[in-house]
Design an enzyme around this catalytic site. Sequence first.
Site, PDB file in Angstrom:
ATOM      1  N   GLU A 134      38.481 -30.896   6.975  1.00 29.95           N
ATOM      2  CA  GLU A 134      39.450 -30.532   8.012  1.00 29.95           C
ATOM      3  C   GLU A 134      40.122 -29.198   7.722  1.00 29.95           C
ATOM      4  O   GLU A 134      40.422 -28.444   8.629  1.00 29.95           O
ATOM      5  CB  GLU A 134      40.471 -31.668   8.246  1.00 29.95           C
ATOM      6  CG  GLU A 134      41.734 -31.674   7.405  1.00 29.95           C
ATOM      7  CD  GLU A 134      41.559 -32.272   6.016  1.00 29.95           C
ATOM      8  OE1 GLU A 134      40.609 -31.901   5.292  1.00 29.95           O
ATOM      9  OE2 GLU A 134      42.421 -33.099   5.641  1.00 29.95           O
ATOM     10  N   VAL A 135      40.364 -28.881   6.440  1.00 29.56           N
ATOM     11  CA  VAL A 135      41.088 -27.641   6.135  1.00 29.56           C
ATOM     12  C   VAL A 135      40.603 -27.051   4.809  1.00 29.56           C
ATOM     13  O   VAL A 135      40.341 -27.766   3.848  1.00 29.56           O
ATOM     14  CB  VAL A 135      42.632 -27.868   6.139  1.00 29.56           C
ATOM     15  CG1 VAL A 135      43.053 -28.988   5.228  1.00 29.56           C
ATOM     16  CG2 VAL A 135      43.400 -26.590   5.799  1.00 29.56           C
ATOM     17  N   ASP A 136      40.455 -25.734   4.824  1.00 31.36           N
ATOM     18  CA  ASP A 136      40.137 -24.978   3.617  1.00 31.36           C
ATOM     19  C   ASP A 136      41.451 -24.346   3.156  1.00 31.36           C
ATOM     20  O   ASP A 136      41.920 -23.388   3.753  1.00 31.36           O
ATOM     21  CB  ASP A 136      39.088 -23.913   3.973  1.00 31.36           C
ATOM     22  CG  ASP A 136      38.761 -22.984   2.812  1.00 31.36           C
ATOM     23  OD1 ASP A 136      39.357 -23.142   1.725  1.00 31.36           O
ATOM     24  OD2 ASP A 136      37.913 -22.097   3.004  1.00 31.36           O
ATOM     25  N   ASP A 137      42.031 -24.945   2.131  1.00 29.78           N
ATOM     26  CA  ASP A 137      43.329 -24.468   1.643  1.00 29.78           C
ATOM     27  C   ASP A 137      43.086 -23.570   0.432  1.00 29.78           C
ATOM     28  O   ASP A 137      42.892 -22.366   0.562  1.00 29.78           O
ATOM     29  CB  ASP A 137      44.197 -25.685   1.318  1.00 29.78           C
ATOM     30  CG  ASP A 137      45.592 -25.311   0.854  1.00 29.78           C
ATOM     31  OD1 ASP A 137      46.042 -24.209   1.192  1.00 29.78           O
ATOM     32  OD2 ASP A 137      46.235 -26.116   0.148  1.00 29.78           O
ATOM     33  N   LYS A 181      42.999 -21.629   5.845  1.00 28.43           N
ATOM     34  CA  LYS A 181      44.308 -21.033   5.534  1.00 28.43           C
ATOM     35  C   LYS A 181      44.132 -19.722   4.778  1.00 28.43           C
ATOM     36  O   LYS A 181      43.421 -19.674   3.768  1.00 28.43           O
ATOM     37  CB  LYS A 181      45.122 -21.980   4.658  1.00 28.43           C
ATOM     38  CG  LYS A 181      45.706 -23.135   5.414  1.00 28.43           C
ATOM     39  CD  LYS A 181      46.813 -23.752   4.576  1.00 28.43           C
ATOM     40  CE  LYS A 181      46.972 -25.207   4.913  1.00 28.43           C
ATOM     41  NZ  LYS A 181      47.914 -25.873   3.995  1.00 28.43           N
ATOM     42  N   TRP A 225      51.916 -25.778   6.382  1.00 28.56           N
ATOM     43  CA  TRP A 225      51.427 -27.152   6.311  1.00 28.56           C
ATOM     44  C   TRP A 225      51.001 -27.615   7.708  1.00 28.56           C
ATOM     45  O   TRP A 225      51.732 -27.424   8.681  1.00 28.56           O
ATOM     46  CB  TRP A 225      52.480 -28.112   5.741  1.00 28.56           C
ATOM     47  CG  TRP A 225      51.872 -29.472   5.507  1.00 28.56           C
ATOM     48  CD1 TRP A 225      52.015 -30.574   6.293  1.00 28.56           C
ATOM     49  CD2 TRP A 225      50.972 -29.838   4.441  1.00 28.56           C
ATOM     50  NE1 TRP A 225      51.262 -31.615   5.791  1.00 28.56           N
ATOM     51  CE2 TRP A 225      50.604 -31.193   4.656  1.00 28.56           C
ATOM     52  CE3 TRP A 225      50.433 -29.163   3.355  1.00 28.56           C
ATOM     53  CZ2 TRP A 225      49.738 -31.881   3.807  1.00 28.56           C
ATOM     54  CZ3 TRP A 225      49.562 -29.847   2.509  1.00 28.56           C
ATOM     55  CH2 TRP A 225      49.237 -31.186   2.729  1.00 28.56           C
ATOM     56  N   ILE A 226      49.822 -28.194   7.782  1.00 22.65           N
ATOM     57  CA  ILE A 226      49.292 -28.658   9.072  1.00 22.65           C
ATOM     58  C   ILE A 226      49.383 -30.185   9.117  1.00 22.65           C
ATOM     59  O   ILE A 226      48.922 -30.866   8.200  1.00 22.65           O
ATOM     60  CB  ILE A 226      47.818 -28.234   9.256  1.00 22.65           C
ATOM     61  CG1 ILE A 226      47.662 -26.720   9.034  1.00 22.65           C
ATOM     62  CG2 ILE A 226      47.297 -28.629  10.633  1.00 22.65           C
ATOM     63  CD1 ILE A 226      46.253 -26.288   8.667  1.00 22.65           C
ATOM     64  N   GLU A 231      46.606 -38.318  11.065  1.00 22.87           N
ATOM     65  CA  GLU A 231      47.421 -38.751   9.919  1.00 22.87           C
ATOM     66  C   GLU A 231      48.733 -39.397  10.374  1.00 22.87           C
ATOM     67  O   GLU A 231      49.481 -39.919   9.557  1.00 22.87           O
ATOM     68  CB  GLU A 231      47.778 -37.553   9.037  1.00 22.87           C
ATOM     69  CG  GLU A 231      46.596 -36.905   8.359  1.00 22.87           C
ATOM     70  CD  GLU A 231      46.951 -35.572   7.723  1.00 22.87           C
ATOM     71  OE1 GLU A 231      46.207 -35.146   6.838  1.00 22.87           O
ATOM     72  OE2 GLU A 231      47.954 -34.946   8.115  1.00 22.87           O
TER      73      GLU A 231
HETATM   74  P1  5GP Z   1      41.741 -27.379  -1.068  1.00 22.80           P
HETATM   75  O1  5GP Z   1      43.009 -26.869  -1.691  1.00 22.80           O
HETATM   76  O2  5GP Z   1      40.800 -27.909  -2.099  1.00 22.80           O
HETATM   77  O3  5GP Z   1      41.092 -26.338  -0.162  1.00 22.80           O
HETATM   78  O4  5GP Z   1      42.144 -28.594  -0.122  1.00 22.80           O
HETATM   79  C1  5GP Z   1      42.267 -29.886  -0.637  1.00 22.80           C
HETATM   80  C2  5GP Z   1      42.701 -30.884   0.409  1.00 22.80           C
HETATM   81  O5  5GP Z   1      44.106 -30.800   0.560  1.00 22.80           O
HETATM   82  C3  5GP Z   1      42.163 -30.724   1.817  1.00 22.80           C
HETATM   83  O6  5GP Z   1      40.884 -31.279   2.011  1.00 22.80           O
HETATM   84  C4  5GP Z   1      43.206 -31.505   2.604  1.00 22.80           C
HETATM   85  O7  5GP Z   1      42.906 -32.884   2.601  1.00 22.80           O
HETATM   86  C5  5GP Z   1      44.472 -31.248   1.827  1.00 22.80           C
HETATM   87  N1  5GP Z   1      45.294 -30.219   2.507  1.00 22.80           N
HETATM   88  C6  5GP Z   1      45.462 -28.938   2.152  1.00 22.80           C
HETATM   89  N2  5GP Z   1      46.287 -28.307   3.006  1.00 22.80           N
HETATM   90  C7  5GP Z   1      46.630 -29.225   3.948  1.00 22.80           C
HETATM   91  C8  5GP Z   1      47.487 -29.191   5.124  1.00 22.80           C
HETATM   92  O8  5GP Z   1      48.077 -28.170   5.499  1.00 22.80           O
HETATM   93  N3  5GP Z   1      47.605 -30.337   5.824  1.00 22.80           N
HETATM   94  C9  5GP Z   1      46.969 -31.487   5.462  1.00 22.80           C
HETATM   95  N4  5GP Z   1      47.166 -32.555   6.220  1.00 22.80           N
HETATM   96  N5  5GP Z   1      46.169 -31.566   4.362  1.00 22.80           N
HETATM   97  C10 5GP Z   1      45.995 -30.448   3.616  1.00 22.80           C
END
Ligand code: 5GP
Length: 254
Positions: A134-137, A181, A225-226, A231
């Site tokens: 759903e999101v690439d953070d 992001k 933050w999304i 959810e």
């Molecule tokens: P990463 O930091 O590895 O790219 O993201 C790890 C996980 O953190 C994502 O798959 C997601 O489940 C969660 N995450 C990161 N940012 C957000 C956000 O803004 N909103 C939500 N709901 N989950 C997030």
Amino acid sequence: MSAEQLPDDHYRPTYEEIHVQIGEAARRIKTEFDPDLMVAIGGGGFYPARVLRTFLKKPSALDASKMRNIPIQAIGLSLYEEVSGTSEGQIGNEVVRTQWLDAKTVSGHKGPGKIEEGKDAGGLLGKNVLIVDEVDDSRTTLQYAYSELLKDVKNAIANLSAEERQNLAPTRFAIFVVHNKEKEGGKRGTLPILPKDLPKGQDKIVEGLSEGVRYYSTQDIGDVWICYPWEEEDIIEHNRLAALAKKLGVNQAV
Ligand code: 5GP
């Protein structure tokens, strides 16, 4: 707090907005990549993958007048630590596998005989594989998922006979996320992302594998933050806050 106030600065996309955006992204993905199957990263990638599947049907090999859904495989990953200055090698220690593909699923149908269409649950070898979240953070999870799936495919290719290897189509990966992001100072995880304008089939293939990965998101957004609708327990309140933010012109994705 009054009904006209927002509780925080979170971004709240609605189901409808996400559905429309996924449909738009799917058209691009279909033209440029045309996936054979998806690997959804759970739990966040499950809902986007299911919606995406609606837009990525393929004509049946048995009856071209019929459209078939493409398979969705599931993996479960959990990011359990935030460590600044983490090196690539350490990323594997932070991501926990709660579910993964077994070797048979990676290899797909092997051996003589034609497998009945729809019964091949979606081996990865020789396929265009779309990884969905759903999101690439920080990109930590996606780097882990891509590099580990790549490792599995490399191992499976190494186990083929020389003849099977010769006849195998290239295996390619692409990534789809609803939101990417933008991080000040860059992402922690890395991916060998192919140029956006690279024509289909023009990527370099080395030992049966594409050297790069196509990358798709419906939106690149700031570091906010999304709150995803799936959810929320109170979806009516989610939609009310989403509409209020729009009316006030705040907490939007741009
Ligand atoms: P990463 O930091 O590895 O790219 O993201 C790890 C996980 O953190 C994502 O798959 C997601 O489940 C969660 N995450 C990161 N940012 C957000 C956000 O803004 N909103 C939500 N709901 N989950 C997030």
